[in-house]
Design a protein around this motif. Structure first.
Motif, PDB file in Angstrom:
ATOM      1  N   GLU A  81     -71.761 106.696  17.568  1.00  0.00           N
ATOM      2  CA  GLU A  81     -71.703 105.726  16.348  1.00  0.00           C
ATOM      3  C   GLU A  81     -71.037 104.524  16.799  1.00  0.00           C
ATOM      4  O   GLU A  81     -71.515 103.545  16.467  1.00  0.00           O
ATOM      5  CB  GLU A  81     -70.656 106.561  15.425  1.00  0.00           C
ATOM      6  N   THR A  82     -70.076 104.388  17.871  1.00  0.00           N
ATOM      7  CA  THR A  82     -69.613 103.134  18.104  1.00  0.00           C
ATOM      8  C   THR A  82     -70.418 102.076  18.773  1.00  0.00           C
ATOM      9  O   THR A  82     -70.680 101.092  18.659  1.00  0.00           O
ATOM     10  CB  THR A  82     -68.212 103.355  18.976  1.00  0.00           C
ATOM     11  N   ILE A  83     -71.481 102.987  19.894  1.00  0.00           N
ATOM     12  CA  ILE A  83     -72.314 102.120  20.655  1.00  0.00           C
ATOM     13  C   ILE A  83     -73.501 101.669  19.667  1.00  0.00           C
ATOM     14  O   ILE A  83     -73.930 100.519  19.706  1.00  0.00           O
ATOM     15  CB  ILE A  83     -72.726 102.934  21.635  1.00  0.00           C
ATOM     16  N   SER A  84     -73.973 102.312  18.553  1.00  0.00           N
ATOM     17  CA  SER A  84     -74.728 102.275  17.717  1.00  0.00           C
ATOM     18  C   SER A  84     -74.642 101.219  16.753  1.00  0.00           C
ATOM     19  O   SER A  84     -75.425 100.378  16.429  1.00  0.00           O
ATOM     20  CB  SER A  84     -75.323 103.279  17.012  1.00  0.00           C
ATOM     21  N   HIS A  85     -73.271 101.209  16.387  1.00  0.00           N
ATOM     22  CA  HIS A  85     -72.818 100.027  15.466  1.00  0.00           C
ATOM     23  C   HIS A  85     -72.559  98.854  16.149  1.00  0.00           C
ATOM     24  O   HIS A  85     -72.389  97.776  15.258  1.00  0.00           O
ATOM     25  CB  HIS A  85     -71.431 100.396  14.716  1.00  0.00           C
ATOM     26  N   SER A  86     -72.721  98.541  17.252  1.00  0.00           N
ATOM     27  CA  SER A  86     -72.756  97.431  18.159  1.00  0.00           C
ATOM     28  C   SER A  86     -73.881  96.475  17.744  1.00  0.00           C
ATOM     29  O   SER A  86     -75.098  96.857  18.372  1.00  0.00           O
ATOM     30  CB  SER A  86     -72.382  97.555  19.495  1.00  0.00           C
ATOM     31  N   ALA A  87     -73.690  95.510  17.079  1.00  0.00           N
ATOM     32  CA  ALA A  87     -74.928  94.615  16.934  1.00  0.00           C
ATOM     33  C   ALA A  87     -75.509  93.856  18.298  1.00  0.00           C
ATOM     34  O   ALA A  87     -76.585  93.659  18.504  1.00  0.00           O
ATOM     35  CB  ALA A  87     -74.745  93.645  15.911  1.00  0.00           C
ATOM     36  N   GLU A  88     -74.401  93.585  18.974  1.00  0.00           N
ATOM     37  CA  GLU A  88     -74.524  93.037  20.424  1.00  0.00           C
ATOM     38  C   GLU A  88     -75.427  94.079  21.274  1.00  0.00           C
ATOM     39  O   GLU A  88     -76.359  93.620  22.062  1.00  0.00           O
ATOM     40  CB  GLU A  88     -73.228  92.604  21.156  1.00  0.00           C
ATOM     41  N   ALA A  89     -75.071  95.447  21.228  1.00  0.00           N
ATOM     42  CA  ALA A  89     -75.770  96.231  21.980  1.00  0.00           C
ATOM     43  C   ALA A  89     -77.180  96.604  21.437  1.00  0.00           C
ATOM     44  O   ALA A  89     -78.276  96.491  22.152  1.00  0.00           O
ATOM     45  CB  ALA A  89     -74.815  97.597  22.052  1.00  0.00           C
ATOM     46  N   GLN A  90     -77.295  96.488  20.200  1.00  0.00           N
ATOM     47  CA  GLN A  90     -78.587  96.824  19.661  1.00  0.00           C
ATOM     48  C   GLN A  90     -79.387  95.643  19.800  1.00  0.00           C
ATOM     49  O   GLN A  90     -80.596  95.879  20.415  1.00  0.00           O
ATOM     50  CB  GLN A  90     -78.309  96.753  17.978  1.00  0.00           C
ATOM     51  N   THR A  91     -79.012  94.598  19.916  1.00  0.00           N
ATOM     52  CA  THR A  91     -79.811  93.211  20.441  1.00  0.00           C
ATOM     53  C   THR A  91     -80.243  93.288  21.634  1.00  0.00           C
ATOM     54  O   THR A  91     -81.307  92.751  21.874  1.00  0.00           O
ATOM     55  CB  THR A  91     -78.951  92.073  19.995  1.00  0.00           C
ATOM     56  N   TRP A  92     -79.150  93.586  22.780  1.00  0.00           N
ATOM     57  CA  TRP A  92     -79.663  93.493  23.956  1.00  0.00           C
ATOM     58  C   TRP A  92     -80.657  94.616  24.299  1.00  0.00           C
ATOM     59  O   TRP A  92     -81.710  94.233  25.028  1.00  0.00           O
ATOM     60  CB  TRP A  92     -78.330  94.094  24.875  1.00  0.00           C
ATOM     61  N   PHE A  93     -80.673  95.964  23.988  1.00  0.00           N
ATOM     62  CA  PHE A  93     -81.580  96.807  24.192  1.00  0.00           C
ATOM     63  C   PHE A  93     -82.947  96.493  23.675  1.00  0.00           C
ATOM     64  O   PHE A  93     -83.899  96.672  24.289  1.00  0.00           O
ATOM     65  CB  PHE A  93     -81.091  98.081  23.732  1.00  0.00           C
ATOM     66  N   ALA A  94     -82.871  95.873  22.488  1.00  0.00           N
ATOM     67  CA  ALA A  94     -84.218  95.379  21.864  1.00  0.00           C
ATOM     68  C   ALA A  94     -84.751  94.261  22.740  1.00  0.00           C
ATOM     69  O   ALA A  94     -86.187  94.129  22.645  1.00  0.00           O
ATOM     70  CB  ALA A  94     -83.898  94.726  20.297  1.00  0.00           C
ATOM     71  N   GLN A  95     -84.066  93.255  23.252  1.00  0.00           N
ATOM     72  CA  GLN A  95     -84.638  92.356  24.175  1.00  0.00           C
ATOM     73  C   GLN A  95     -85.101  92.945  25.644  1.00  0.00           C
ATOM     74  O   GLN A  95     -85.547  91.967  26.223  1.00  0.00           O
ATOM     75  CB  GLN A  95     -83.352  91.104  23.945  1.00  0.00           C
ATOM     76  N   ASN A  96     -84.410  93.926  25.801  1.00  0.00           N
ATOM     77  CA  ASN A  96     -84.681  94.431  27.287  1.00  0.00           C
ATOM     78  C   ASN A  96     -85.383  95.816  27.129  1.00  0.00           C
ATOM     79  O   ASN A  96     -84.662  96.809  27.375  1.00  0.00           O
ATOM     80  CB  ASN A  96     -83.405  94.456  28.071  1.00  0.00           C
ATOM     81  N   PRO A  97     -86.529  95.818  26.887  1.00  0.00           N
ATOM     82  CA  PRO A  97     -87.245  97.185  26.385  1.00  0.00           C
ATOM     83  C   PRO A  97     -87.334  98.044  27.560  1.00  0.00           C
ATOM     84  O   PRO A  97     -87.443  99.489  27.426  1.00  0.00           O
ATOM     85  CB  PRO A  97     -88.581  96.912  25.575  1.00  0.00           C
ATOM     86  N   LEU A  98     -87.408  97.585  28.834  1.00  0.00           N
ATOM     87  CA  LEU A  98     -87.392  98.623  29.861  1.00  0.00           C
ATOM     88  C   LEU A  98     -86.194  98.988  30.555  1.00  0.00           C
ATOM     89  O   LEU A  98     -86.220 100.146  31.354  1.00  0.00           O
ATOM     90  CB  LEU A  98     -88.070  97.786  31.086  1.00  0.00           C
ATOM     91  N   ALA A  99     -85.073  98.669  30.185  1.00  0.00           N
ATOM     92  CA  ALA A  99     -83.828  98.965  30.586  1.00  0.00           C
ATOM     93  C   ALA A  99     -83.307 100.260  29.721  1.00  0.00           C
ATOM     94  O   ALA A  99     -83.305 100.123  28.750  1.00  0.00           O
ATOM     95  CB  ALA A  99     -82.798  97.878  30.254  1.00  0.00           C
ATOM     96  N   ASP A 100     -82.643 100.988  30.473  1.00  0.00           N
ATOM     97  CA  ASP A 100     -82.352 102.276  30.061  1.00  0.00           C
ATOM     98  C   ASP A 100     -80.713 102.515  29.894  1.00  0.00           C
ATOM     99  O   ASP A 100     -80.089 103.401  29.470  1.00  0.00           O
ATOM    100  CB  ASP A 100     -82.805 103.697  30.887  1.00  0.00           C
TER     101      ASP A 100
END
Length: 320
Positions: A91-110
């Motif tokens: 929940e904490t990771i998912s609620h981070s807008a910064e984490a959401q944005t970063w993974f959206a901008q880096n679709p190949l990163a796991d």
């Protein structure tokens, strides 16, 4: 020849060792009016270079990132100490807008690197402990309590994370200067109000009255303090304050490491087969009193990002 060299040095463009955009950002944080000071970027160079070196030493003291994920929660001591359940990690990771944005901008990163920021403290409580074949009730214990967990400074590599943390520390130093400038502005407003009240009383007081001399003295004293405070809020004076904050950063921003031996219940123990040692980094910032935030460098994974549910799904959950 000496005269020519002096003239050449005078008109030669100044080479800035610190990025001008960084200098501009630091001045903006402290107070935008600092930019009105003559050649403020050039004059901030030395102080900024000292602060950059300081921030590098601070970041070098941080431990290597631990894996923070719902899968590692039960096996990673830091993650287990900071969160009550694996779901709360997700929940904490998912609620981070910064984490959401970063993974959206880096679709190949796991995975990505970041810092877990939270408040942590040891609290006293009474619990049970096993001593040989007996169980003792109401034993005084120290328990680690963590709250306000957030994910911040998301980056694609450890080096990139360190770079972001150095920048963040520099901005914290600038915010220290901003805090002092705001305190000066508040004091100036307070002096202005007091000065106006005394001026009104003095204006309607006759020189023959006994309190006239005292009012005159108070008026002169307040006027002197007000003018000094106003001078301290001139761009040149605020620039000097920012320079001092940058060159003496270690006096108002500190990093302290706390090592604890915790069992699975978060209780501090001296020895326990199931206990593990954790290291927590505390960033302390002086704001009249010391503010304490715990930071833990972490590695987060894409699989812990839960996509937001749409409205129809939420309705279904409510109705059925």
């Amino acid at each position: 020849m000496k005269l020519w060299n002096s003239l050449t040095a005078l008109f030669k463009p100044t080479v800035l060792s610190c990025d001008p955009s960084l200098l501009d950002a630091l001045a903006e944080i402290a107070n935008p009016r600092i930019k009105l000071a003559s050649r403020y970027q050039v004059r901030l160079q030395n102080a900024c270079a000292i602060a950059v070196s300081w921030s590098g030493r601070i970041v070098a003291q941080l431990p290597v990132p631990i894996e923070l994920s719902s899968n590692s929660w039960n096996t990673e001591p830091h993650a287990h100490a900071a969160f009550g359940t694996s779901e709360s990690v997700q929940e904490t990771i998912s609620h981070s807008a910064e984490a959401q944005t970063w993974f959206a901008q880096n679709p190949l990163a796991d995975h990505a690197y970041a810092v877990l920021v939270m408040q942590s403290q040891l609290q006293q409580r009474y619990g049970m402990e096993v001593f040989g074949d007996s169980v003792r009730q109401d034993v005084a214990q120290q328990v680690l309590v963590c709250r306000g967990q957030q994910i911040s400074q998301v980056a694609g590599s450890i080096d990139a994370l360190h770079g972001m943390l150095k920048q963040r520390l520099l901005k914290l130093v600038a915010s220290h200067a901003a805090w002092h400038i705001e305190a000066r502005e508040q004091f100036k407003r307070q002096l202005a109000a007091e000065l106006e009240q005394v001026r009104i009383s003095w204006r309607y007081c006759k020189p023959s009255e006994a309190r006239y001399a005292a009012l005159t003295q108070q008026l002169d004293q307040l006027s002197t303090e007000f003018n000094a405070c106003r001078s301290a809020l001139e761009p040149e004076a605020m620039l000097a304050l920012l320079e001092t904050s940058l060159t003496d950063a270690n006096s108002h921003i500190r990093l302290e490491t706390q090592r604890l031996n915790l069992n699975k219940m978060g209780v501090v123990v001296s020895s326990d087969a199931d206990a593990a040692e954790i290291a927590l980094s505390h960033v302390l910032a002086e704001r009249g009193q010391w503010l304490d935030r715990t930071i833990v460098p972490v590695k987060i994974v894409r699989s812990d990002i839960i996509p937001p549910k749409d409205f129809s799904q939420r309705l279904d959950e409510v109705l059925f």
